[in-house]
Design an enzyme around this catalytic site. Structure first.
Site, PDB file in Angstrom:
ATOM      1  CG  HIS A 147      51.897  69.695  37.384  1.00  0.00           C
ATOM      2  ND1 HIS A 147      51.357  70.948  37.430  1.00  0.00           N
ATOM      3  CD2 HIS A 147      52.374  69.448  38.631  1.00  0.00           C
ATOM      4  CE1 HIS A 147      51.524  71.446  38.635  1.00  0.00           C
ATOM      5  NE2 HIS A 147      52.136  70.550  39.382  1.00  0.00           N
ATOM      6  CG  ASP A 151      55.342  63.888  43.693  1.00  0.00           C
ATOM      7  OD1 ASP A 151      56.059  64.317  44.602  1.00  0.00           O
ATOM      8  OD2 ASP A 151      54.160  64.217  43.536  1.00  0.00           O
TER       9      ASP A 151
HETATM   10  N1  ACO Z   1      48.973  58.586  33.577  1.00  0.00           N
HETATM   11  C1  ACO Z   1      48.138  58.308  32.554  1.00  0.00           C
HETATM   12  N2  ACO Z   1      47.258  59.186  32.037  1.00  0.00           N
HETATM   13  C2  ACO Z   1      47.230  60.416  32.578  1.00  0.00           C
HETATM   14  C3  ACO Z   1      48.057  60.788  33.644  1.00  0.00           C
HETATM   15  C4  ACO Z   1      48.960  59.823  34.150  1.00  0.00           C
HETATM   16  N3  ACO Z   1      49.777  60.100  35.155  1.00  0.00           N
HETATM   17  N4  ACO Z   1      47.796  62.062  33.983  1.00  0.00           N
HETATM   18  C5  ACO Z   1      46.836  62.476  33.175  1.00  0.00           C
HETATM   19  N5  ACO Z   1      46.473  61.496  32.314  1.00  0.00           N
HETATM   20  C6  ACO Z   1      45.508  61.570  31.217  1.00  0.00           C
HETATM   21  C7  ACO Z   1      44.086  61.531  31.769  1.00  0.00           C
HETATM   22  O1  ACO Z   1      43.602  60.216  31.864  1.00  0.00           O
HETATM   23  C8  ACO Z   1      43.358  62.343  30.729  1.00  0.00           C
HETATM   24  O2  ACO Z   1      43.199  61.526  29.587  1.00  0.00           O
HETATM   25  P1  ACO Z   1      41.831  61.553  28.731  1.00  0.00           P
HETATM   26  O3  ACO Z   1      41.776  62.896  28.105  1.00  0.00           O
HETATM   27  O4  ACO Z   1      41.982  60.421  27.768  1.00  0.00           O
HETATM   28  O5  ACO Z   1      40.713  61.318  29.719  1.00  0.00           O
HETATM   29  C9  ACO Z   1      44.363  63.427  30.339  1.00  0.00           C
HETATM   30  O6  ACO Z   1      45.646  62.851  30.603  1.00  0.00           O
HETATM   31  C10 ACO Z   1      44.208  64.724  31.137  1.00  0.00           C
HETATM   32  O7  ACO Z   1      44.381  64.425  32.510  1.00  0.00           O
HETATM   33  P2  ACO Z   1      43.529  65.047  33.681  1.00  0.00           P
HETATM   34  O8  ACO Z   1      43.357  64.008  34.744  1.00  0.00           O
HETATM   35  O9  ACO Z   1      42.294  65.709  33.146  1.00  0.00           O
HETATM   36  O10 ACO Z   1      44.521  66.185  34.175  1.00  0.00           O
HETATM   37  P3  ACO Z   1      44.437  66.973  35.532  1.00  0.00           P
HETATM   38  O11 ACO Z   1      45.096  68.278  35.302  1.00  0.00           O
HETATM   39  O12 ACO Z   1      43.047  66.992  36.073  1.00  0.00           O
HETATM   40  O13 ACO Z   1      45.311  66.072  36.535  1.00  0.00           O
HETATM   41  C11 ACO Z   1      47.132  65.142  37.698  1.00  0.00           C
HETATM   42  C12 ACO Z   1      46.618  66.335  36.884  1.00  0.00           C
HETATM   43  C13 ACO Z   1      46.184  64.876  38.878  1.00  0.00           C
HETATM   44  C14 ACO Z   1      48.503  65.501  38.273  1.00  0.00           C
HETATM   45  C15 ACO Z   1      47.224  63.896  36.781  1.00  0.00           C
HETATM   46  O14 ACO Z   1      48.150  64.138  35.754  1.00  0.00           O
HETATM   47  C16 ACO Z   1      47.617  62.626  37.551  1.00  0.00           C
HETATM   48  O15 ACO Z   1      46.744  61.962  38.103  1.00  0.00           O
HETATM   49  N6  ACO Z   1      48.938  62.281  37.599  1.00  0.00           N
HETATM   50  C17 ACO Z   1      49.390  61.126  38.374  1.00  0.00           C
HETATM   51  C18 ACO Z   1      49.503  61.472  39.839  1.00  0.00           C
HETATM   52  C19 ACO Z   1      50.653  62.392  40.131  1.00  0.00           C
HETATM   53  O16 ACO Z   1      51.780  62.161  39.718  1.00  0.00           O
HETATM   54  N7  ACO Z   1      50.358  63.444  40.919  1.00  0.00           N
HETATM   55  C20 ACO Z   1      51.374  64.403  41.358  1.00  0.00           C
HETATM   56  C21 ACO Z   1      51.117  65.748  40.762  1.00  0.00           C
HETATM   57  S1  ACO Z   1      52.362  66.892  41.174  1.00  0.00           S
HETATM   58  C22 ACO Z   1      52.117  67.249  42.786  1.00  0.00           C
HETATM   59  O17 ACO Z   1      51.075  67.239  43.346  1.00  0.00           O
HETATM   60  C23 ACO Z   1      53.286  67.565  43.516  1.00  0.00           C
END
Ligand code: ACO
Length: 403
Positions: free
Chosen positions: A284, A341
Site C-alpha cells: 500500500h 483487497d
Molecule cells: N508484490 C510484490 N512486490 C511489491 C508489491 C506486491 N504486491 N507491492 C510493492 N512491491 C515492491 C515493488 O516492486 C517495489 O520493489 P523494488 O523497490 O524492488 O522496485 C517496492 O515493493 C515498492 O513498491 P512500489 O510499487 O514503489 O509502491 P507504491 O506505493 O508505488 O505502490 C501499490 C503501491 C500500487 C499498492 C503496490 O503495492 C501494488 O502494486 N500492490 C499490488 C496491487 C494491490 O493490491 N493494489 C491494491 C492497493 S489498496 C487499494 O487500492 C484499495
C-alpha cells in the site's frame, strides 16, 4: 494530529519552482477534514472516529452521512436520509434500453461507469454545481441508484431479468435481493450475509486521496457535475493496482491452485519479479505497518464462511500465502502487508458474487467518500482547477522538414 500548526494557505502559493513527484508520493493535492490515516501506525479514522469503532456499530448510510456532513446523524436525521434514499431507487425505464444495448460479456465496472455517466442525461437542468439543492439531490440520487445499476450489471451478465427495488428493505438487503432474487420467487434475506456486506461496504467508504478519489476531485475541480466526476472515479477504481486488485487476488489464488505449483514457488516468482508478477492484495502506498481494514476483513472472512457453511480452499491458500510472505525478507524490507483487497474476494465469493462483480462492490462502498470529497471541494473557496505541471524532456525547437 500534528497538522494543526501548518498554515495550509502558504502551500497553495505559486513558488515558481516545479518539483517532479511521480505518483504524487510527496505532494498534497488538497487539505481535507474527512479521513485521517497514519500509515506507520496503521490508523484509519473517519471524521476522527476510529474505523474499528465505526465498523461494527454503524450502518452504511449512517457512515455516509458522517462522511458527507461531518457529524453522526441523529436518529431523526438518519431516518429521513434513509427514507429519501428509498424514494429515489427507481431508474428511468428508458435506462433499461441502455443495458440491453451492451454485450452480456461487458465488464460490470464498464457498465457501472457508463450508466452513471448516462444517468446525468435524465437530470438536465438539475446538475448545477453552484445550486446546493441540486448538489444535495444528486447525492441522494447517486446513493439510491448506484446499487440498482450495479445489480442490473450483474443480472445482465448472468442473463437474468432485472428486479425492481423493494423499498420495504434496508439499503443492503435491497441490494442483496436485487442481485440474488429471482422474479416471482420469494427471496429470504440471510442476516449473516447482510451484516457482512454492510461491514465490507463501511470499510471501503473513504480512504482520503487515493487514485479514484483524486480523480473525482480533479474532474470536479473543472466544474463538472457529480455524475461526470464519479463516473470517472469508477474508471480509475477499475485498475488492478487500485480497486481492481480484489478481482485480481481471486484470479491469482485460482491460478496458484490450478497450476499445481507450491505457494512457496509462487512467492519466489514474485520476489524475482518473473513476468512482472506481483502478490496482488499486498502493499500500500500509505500503510507501511498494516492495513487496519485488512485485519477486520480477515477476521470477518473466517466468521462469515463458517456461518454461511462455506468451506473454500482459496481462503486457506490466501492464509498460507500471507504467512509465507510476512516471514520473508523481501516483503519485510519493503514493508508489504495485506491490504483491504486481500481477503474481501473470498467473502464476496462465499456470498455468491461472481469475481467480476468484486470491484463494483468496492465502488458502492466508496461512493459516500467520493460524494463527501466532491462536496468538500465544491464548498472550499480555495478550490482551483487541478492542473499539474510537467518537466518537458522532448526536443527543444526544430525546423519543420519531412523525412
Ligand atoms: N508484490 C510484490 N512486490 C511489491 C508489491 C506486491 N504486491 N507491492 C510493492 N512491491 C515492491 C515493488 O516492486 C517495489 O520493489 P523494488 O523497490 O524492488 O522496485 C517496492 O515493493 C515498492 O513498491 P512500489 O510499487 O514503489 O509502491 P507504491 O506505493 O508505488 O505502490 C501499490 C503501491 C500500487 C499498492 C503496490 O503495492 C501494488 O502494486 N500492490 C499490488 C496491487 C494491490 O493490491 N493494489 C491494491 C492497493 S489498496 C487499494 O487500492 C484499495
Amino acid at each position: 494530529d500534528g497538522h494543526a500548526s501548518i498554515d495550509f494557505s502558504t502551500l497553495t502559493r505559486q513558488t515558481g519552482h516545479t518539483g517532479l513527484d511521480y505518483g504524487f508520493v510527496n505532494t498534497a493535492s488538497t487539505k481535507s477534514e474527512i479521513t485521517f490515516i497514519d500509515g506507520d501506525k496503521g490508523i484509519l479514522r473517519y471524521r476522527g472516529y476510529p474505523i474499528e469503532q465505526i465498523a461494527n456499530s454503524c450502518s452504511y448510510l449512517e457512515v455516509a452521512w458522517l462522511l458527507i456532513y461531518g457529524e453522526l446523524p441523529s436518529a431523526t436525521e438518519l431516518a429521513e436520509f434513509d427514507e429519501k434514499i428509498r424514494r429515489h431507487t427507481l431508474l428511468h425505464e428508458d435506462l433499461k434500453h441502455f443495458f440491453s444495448a451492451l454485450p452480456h460479456t461487458a465488464h460490470p465496472m464498464s457498465v457501472l461507469s457508463s450508466a452513471v455517466a448516462a444517468l446525468s442525461t435524465y437530470y438536465e437542468g438539475e446538475t448545477d454545481v453552484n445550486n446546493p439543492e441540486h448538489v444535495e439531490l444528486n447525492m441522494v440520487r447517486m446513493l439510491a441508484k448506484l446499487p440498482v445499476i450495479a445489480a442490473y450489471a450483474h443480472k445482465k451478465s448472468v442473463g437474468q431479468a432485472f428486479l425492481y427495488p423493494d423499498n420495504s428493505l434496508s439499503f443492503v438487503d435491497n441490494f442483496l435481493k436485487l442481485n440474488f432474487g429471482v422474479h416471482s420467487e420469494p427471496y429470504e434475506i440471510n442476516p449473516v450475509m447482510s451484516r457482512a456486506l454492510e461491514l465490507l461496504l463501511i470499510l471501503h467508504e473513504d480512504h482520503e486521496q487515493n487514485a479514484s478519489t483524486s480523480t473525482v476531485r480533479l474532474v470536479g475541480s473543472t466544474g463538472a457535475n457529480q455524475f461526470a466526476s464519479i463516473s470517472a472515479g469508477i474508471q480509475a477504481l477499475s485498475g488492478p493496482l487500485h480497486g481492481g486488485a480484489n478481482e485480481a487476488v481471486l484470479t491469482m489464488l485460482g491460478q496458484i491452485r490450478d497450476s499445481g505449483q507450491s505457494v512457496q514457488r509462487f512467492v519466489e516468482r514474485v520476489k524475482n519479479k518473473e513476468d512482472g508478477v506481483k502478490l496482488m492484495g499486498f502493499g500500500h502506498r500509505v500503510y507501511k505497518n498494516y492495513d487496519p481494514r485488512a485485519k477486520l476483513v480477515k477476521a470477518a472472512a473466517d466468521e462469515v464462511l463458517t456461518e454461511l457453511g462455506v468451506t473454500d480452499p482459496l481462503l486457506d491458500l490466501a492464509k498460507e500465502l500471507e504467512e509465507i510472505a510476512l516471514a520473508d525478507d523481501y516483503f519485510q524490507e519493503r514493508r508489504l502487508y495485506p491490504n483491504v483487497d486481500f481477503y474481501t474476494g473470498v467473502i464476496y465469493k462465499a456470498m455468491g458474487f461472481p469475481t467480476r462483480m468484486f470491484t463494483v462492490l468496492f465502488a458502492i462502498g466508496r461512493l459516500p467518500g467520493w460524494l463527501a470529497q466532491w462536496r468538500e471541494l465544491n464548498l472550499d473557496p480555495q478550490t482551483k482547477i487541478g492542473r499539474p505541471q510537467q518537466l518537458y524532456t522532448g526536443s527543444r525547437e526544430r525546423e519543420f522538414r519531412r523525412n
